[in-house]
Scaffold this motif. Structure first.
Motif, PDB file in Angstrom:
ATOM      1  N   GLY A  63       7.694 -11.572   0.917  1.00 33.60           N
ATOM      2  CA  GLY A  63       6.400 -10.922   1.143  1.00 33.60           C
ATOM      3  C   GLY A  63       5.230 -11.553   0.424  1.00 33.60           C
ATOM      4  O   GLY A  63       4.536 -10.868  -0.327  1.00 33.60           O
TER       5      GLY A  63
ATOM      6  N   ARG B 291       1.807  -2.795   9.422  1.00 32.36           N
ATOM      7  CA  ARG B 291       1.313  -2.080   8.247  1.00 32.36           C
ATOM      8  C   ARG B 291       1.637  -2.841   6.977  1.00 32.36           C
ATOM      9  O   ARG B 291       0.805  -2.990   6.087  1.00 32.36           O
ATOM     10  N   GLN B 292       2.874  -3.296   6.927  1.00 32.38           N
ATOM     11  CA  GLN B 292       3.338  -3.989   5.732  1.00 32.38           C
ATOM     12  C   GLN B 292       2.512  -5.273   5.521  1.00 32.38           C
ATOM     13  O   GLN B 292       2.091  -5.566   4.403  1.00 32.38           O
TER      14      GLN B 292
ATOM     15  N   ASP C 189      -1.242  -4.824   4.305  1.00 32.35           N
ATOM     16  CA  ASP C 189      -1.427  -4.623   2.869  1.00 32.35           C
ATOM     17  C   ASP C 189      -1.467  -5.942   2.103  1.00 32.35           C
ATOM     18  O   ASP C 189      -1.917  -5.986   0.967  1.00 32.35           O
ATOM     19  N   ARG C 190      -0.929  -7.007   2.729  1.00 36.06           N
ATOM     20  CA  ARG C 190      -0.882  -8.293   2.019  1.00 36.06           C
ATOM     21  C   ARG C 190      -2.035  -9.209   2.404  1.00 36.06           C
ATOM     22  O   ARG C 190      -2.160 -10.314   1.878  1.00 36.06           O
TER      23      ARG C 190
END
Lengths: 467, 451
Positions: free
Chosen positions: B264, B294-295, B298-299
């Motif tokens: 990630g 979504r994941q 956030d990055r």
């Protein structure tokens, strides 16, 4: 006259401006008053020269077409809401800053100039135009004059009315008159200048404005005080005044507002507090230091739990963020806010705040109250949803009761937002039939065909007061 | 548009309290001054279309088109109305009714197929002048472009093809689905999404970003099959098309991420419009993609944020070390640089401090603010193509602000702004003023240290 004919005629009369009708005109149907408007006006005219204002008025007067002069459309009482048979005169194309006269301490502006732009221009020269209505980032000076706009600095500096020295006005039939001028003293004739200020576009269309300027204060000190009860805060306001100190600004936030503001902007307000006072003194540095001490002492004497003084511009900013974001913060709680401005003598502020609390409970409404405690001009703000018709009914009933209480306490329906359409039904309660009749005669004298902002301010004979 | 999305749109519209404060923020309103140019008026029209009070006429469609999607109104809105989301949805309704027009349809078709886009860009590099000398009617006529100089000639080779050829020591990774560039000592991994403008028109910005990231010890992974981020489609009302592009990008990202040493890694952007688009992926993609979207959202991070994440001082020290000479303290002659805030970086993401901190950290640079650094440049993606006069007026104001600072270089954090500023400065007779992406100036310091 049909829309298409009117548009053709108006295009000829305002060749340098913009004239349009149809769907796009619908974007001028509303102002910032919830639940009003919604039909496209007959046409929109946005003149490029002030002579075109006269030409349009003269034409509409002859044809009997209603004309709604409009600035930024931030009205909170339905003041520029239009109907399908009316022409909107969008004045924001006339927006020149004509001159800043440092020798006479005046500025001459066209009506479409944005208030904040004037602030910026005069402050660059060490001068100051004190009226600072909440919408000053977008509101126009023509709109400020028409509405008699107020602001946060009213307590010490007064309101728009106190800074208008001269006006050029286009009358209903298109004739142009000059009222007042650059002189501080001027008692020639009737005080028509003051009659025009706050006339809400019903008596004439302002085409040029001469405002009074003052030297910019050299120093400022802002502070924030927390109180356990609204009564204590109100007593502190009274004590500051009794101490013979007049702060530039003295603002109150109630518990509903404090919680909304803190949730929204995290500026360090104690969420459990019942009331917060925000104050600012300004002037010469020595005077500011002494007055600041007196205000602090007055706050403490009335039981302020905490007094925070801003030590620099950043801290001052933080304090005023709390006040500036009040409307935004409340607006995020529910989709619609009804921002009222019933005003009472400042000594009756505690009673007013208590009465509003009772009204909110009785009608099962959320009402946040904040505003200019120092001058008695509070903003009870009903948090609602314009799509919930049942709740809107209760909200309207609550508004009626708020007006009733304000009048009982010796106050007025509106401190700075104007009557427009929204408060017309309550005019009789404040003025009685004779007072309304005076309004009618003045209107009839200046606008015999009734084309200027028709139906605003003065209730029609058929409209029976709700109280 | 289905019923539930219509209902959500109406819900969003209801939050507008008609205060009109968007007037102070809107670059188009500033020039036009009419209510239908600003968010409040547009929202009134959209609401009336939805409840059937007016039809979605060509006038209304044109009013919806006359918007830069700069998001300044959203940033200024007291009620937090998501004006950009509303407008994109309304343009979707307009497109359902009127289609996208010849030019946009052709452009979208290319954008939807990364391989075709690459081929078209390659051909475009040779045929550039031709496409922009229109004489016939229709969409092309509407462009009324200045001959041949709206955008610079396309470079012969894109960023991705240069990396593919091993530039900066790039090697294939993740079974060819990514390219990887590694520093001597790996202190972390990032995924860089260059975006179309950087890939095809400004590859030097992408190379500069990689050099700076390498100098900070970051291993850089670039997905070799990036698709358009979706912005041009989304803002023009092709939400479904934008959603498919989002899914393509997410799938490339997932496999490129597999090449990362740690799991990630941050996804770094040099184009704030791309970054904004990626943040919106959860609302664009089909349901099976939302968790990943979504994941990843956030990055998403702008490169200026990433570089200053441990404070500008640390960045400065690292940069000075890489350059082999002292930073802020050195006493040489200073050149004046000014900084333009891209709307999608400053207004949409609130990023204003970090790029300035980076510029101030550069040896020999004096940062001088222009009168309105946050004023829009007038680009707005395809806005300039369809509203050349308006775009020119907004951009002309900007060019005036820049030249008034007497800066030799204007830095900015957005490739679209960069191209527009070059055009506007050139139109103002000030083409001597350099227009650079912030990372290009940082990379110069890195390069100076290598020599």
């Amino acid at each position: 006259m049909g829309g298409a004919d009117a548009v053709t005629a108006l295009r000829r009369l305002a060749p340098s401006g913009e004239v349009f009708a149809g769907e796009l005109a619908l974007s001028y149907a509303e102002d910032a008053t919830p639940g009003m408007g919604g039909r496209a006006p007959l046409a929109i005219v946005r003149p490029g020269f002030r002579e075109e204002v006269s030409a349009v008025l003269s034409f509409c007067n002859r044809e009997g077409i209603g004309v709604i002069p409009r600035g930024a459309g931030t009205n909170l009482s339905g003041g520029v809401v239009a109907t399908e048979d009316q022409v909107v005169l969008a004045m924001n194309g006339l927006a020149r800053l004509v001159e800043i006269d440092e020798a006479n301490l005046t500025a001459t502006v066209e009506p479409g100039l944005v208030t904040a732009a004037l602030h910026k221009a005069v402050e660059a020269r060490g001068l100051f135009y004190p009226p600072d209505p909440g919408s000053m980032a977008v509101s126009t000076l023509g709109g400020n004059v028409a509405e008699g706009a107020g602001g946060l600095r009213g307590l010490k500096y007064g309101v728009t009315r106190d800074y208008i020295l001269g006006l050029q006005v286009a009358l209903a039939d298109g004739q142009v008159v000059r009222l007042g001028g650059k002189t501080v003293k001027n008692v020639s004739g009737y005080d028509l200048l003051r009659l025009l200020v706050g006339s809400e576009g019903t008596l004439g269309v302002v085409t040029e404005i001469i405002v009074r300027l003052v030297p910019a204060p050299e120093a400022r000190q802002a502070m924030l005080a927390v109180f356990a009860t609204v009564d204590a805060a109100a007593a502190a306001v009274a004590r500051v005044i009794a101490e013979k100190v007049v702060p530039a600004t003295l603002e109150l936030l109630d518990d509903v507002t404090i919680r909304a503001v803190e949730e929204y902007s995290h500026c360090g307000l104690p969420a459990a507090a019942a009331a917060v006072l925000l104050a600012e003194v300004d002037g010469m540095p020595e005077a500011v230091a002494r007055e600041g001490e007196r205000v602090k002492a007055a706050f403490r004497a009335e039981g302020a739990r905490k007094v925070r003084v801003a030590n620099d511009a950043g801290e001052r900013d933080q304090i005023w963020t709390a006040r500036r974001t009040a409307v935004s913060a409340l607006a995020r709680v529910r989709p619609t806010i009804m921002l009222e401005d019933a005003t009472v003598p400042r000594s009756r502020v505690p009673e007013m705040v208590r009465a509003v609390g009772g009204i909110a409970r009785r009608h099962r409404l959320a009402i946040g109250t904040f505003g200019h405690a120092g001058d008695g001009n509070l903003h009870p703000t009903i948090l609602t949803d314009r799509r919930d018709l049942e709740e809107m009914k209760r909200a309207e009933a609550a508004v009626g009761e708020i007006f009733g209480v304000a009048l009982e306490l010796g106050g007025t329906l509106s401190g700075e937002h104007g009557i427009g359409l929204a408060k017309r039904p309550y005019m009789r309660a404040q003025f009685g039939e004779a007072g309304i009749e005076v309004h009618r005669r003045v209107k009839g004298a200046l606008d015999p065909r009734g084309i200027l902002n028709p139906g605003k301010v003065i209730p029609p004979r058929s409209l029976v007061s709700q109280r | 548009m289905n019923e539930s999305r219509r209902a959500r749109l109406q819900e969003e519209l209801a939050r507008c309290m008609r205060c009109g404060f968007c007037q102070a923020a809107c670059p188009v309103y500033r020039e036009r001054g009419t209510e239908f140019s600003v968010a409040r008026g547009k929202l009134i029209l959209i609401e009336a279309v939805l409840d059937g009070r007016i039809g979605l006429t060509r006038d209304v469609r044109d009013a919806l088109e006359a918007c830069l999607l700069c998001k300044s109104c959203r940033a200024a809105c007291p009620s937090g109305v998501r004006t950009d989301v509303i407008l994109a949805a309304a343009r979707e309704l307009a497109a359902e009714r009127y289609g996208h027009g010849l030019l946009k349809t052709a452009a979208f078709a290319a954008l939807k197929r990364p391989a075709l886009l690459a081929a078209a860009a390659g051909a475009g590099a040779h045929l550039w002048g031709l496409a922009f000398a229109p004489e016939d009617g229709g969409d092309l006529w509407r462009l009324r472009l200045p001959p041949g100089n709206l955008y610079p000639r396309l470079p012969r080779r894109s960023l991705l093809s240069r990396l593919g050829a091993g530039e900066l020591g790039a090697t294939a990774a993740a079974g060819g689905r990514a390219m990887k560039v590694s520093p001597d000592t790996v202190r972390g991994t990032v995924i860089l999404f260059p975006g179309c403008l950087v890939n095809f028109m400004l590859p030097q910005v992408g190379l500069a970003a990689i050099k700076v990231l390498l100098s900070m010890g970051s291993e850089v992974i670039v997905p070799s099959g990036q698709a358009c981020c979706g912005t041009p489609l989304y803002v023009n009302g092709d939400r479904a098309g934008a959603g498919r592009l989002a899914e393509t990008n997410l799938s490339w990202l997932a496999s490129a991420g597999a090449a990362a040493s740690g799991g990630g890694p941050p996804v770094v952007f040099v184009c704030p419009s791309c970054a904004e688009s990626w943040r919106g992926y959860p609302e664009m993609v089909r349901e099976e993609w939302t968790a990943l979207a979504r994941q990843v959202a956030d990055r998403v991070t702008d490169i200026s944020i990433f570089l200053t994440r441990r404070g500008p001082e640390e960045f400065l020290a690292g940069l000075a070390a890489a350059a082999g000479r002292p930073g802020r303290g050195d006493a040489g002659p200073r050149v004046t640089v000014t900084y333009h805030d891209p709307c999608h970086l400053a207004q949409a993401q609130g990023v204003r401090v970090e790029p300035r901190a980076l510029l101030r950290s550069l040896p020999g640079v004096a940062l001088k603010e222009m009168a309105e650094p946050g004023g829009c440049c007038g680009s707005g993606g395809t806005f300039g193509l369809f509203h050349p006069d308006l775009s020119r007026r907004i951009g002309g104001r900007k060019a005036g602000d820049i030249t008034a600072t007497e800066a030799v270089t204007v830095a900015t954090g957005c490739p679209a702004c960069l191209l527009q500023l070059r055009q506007e400065l050139s139109a103002a007779g000030r083409s001597a003023v350099g227009v650079r992406h912030t990372v290009e100036l940082l990379a110069e310091v890195v390069d100076a240290g290598r020599k």
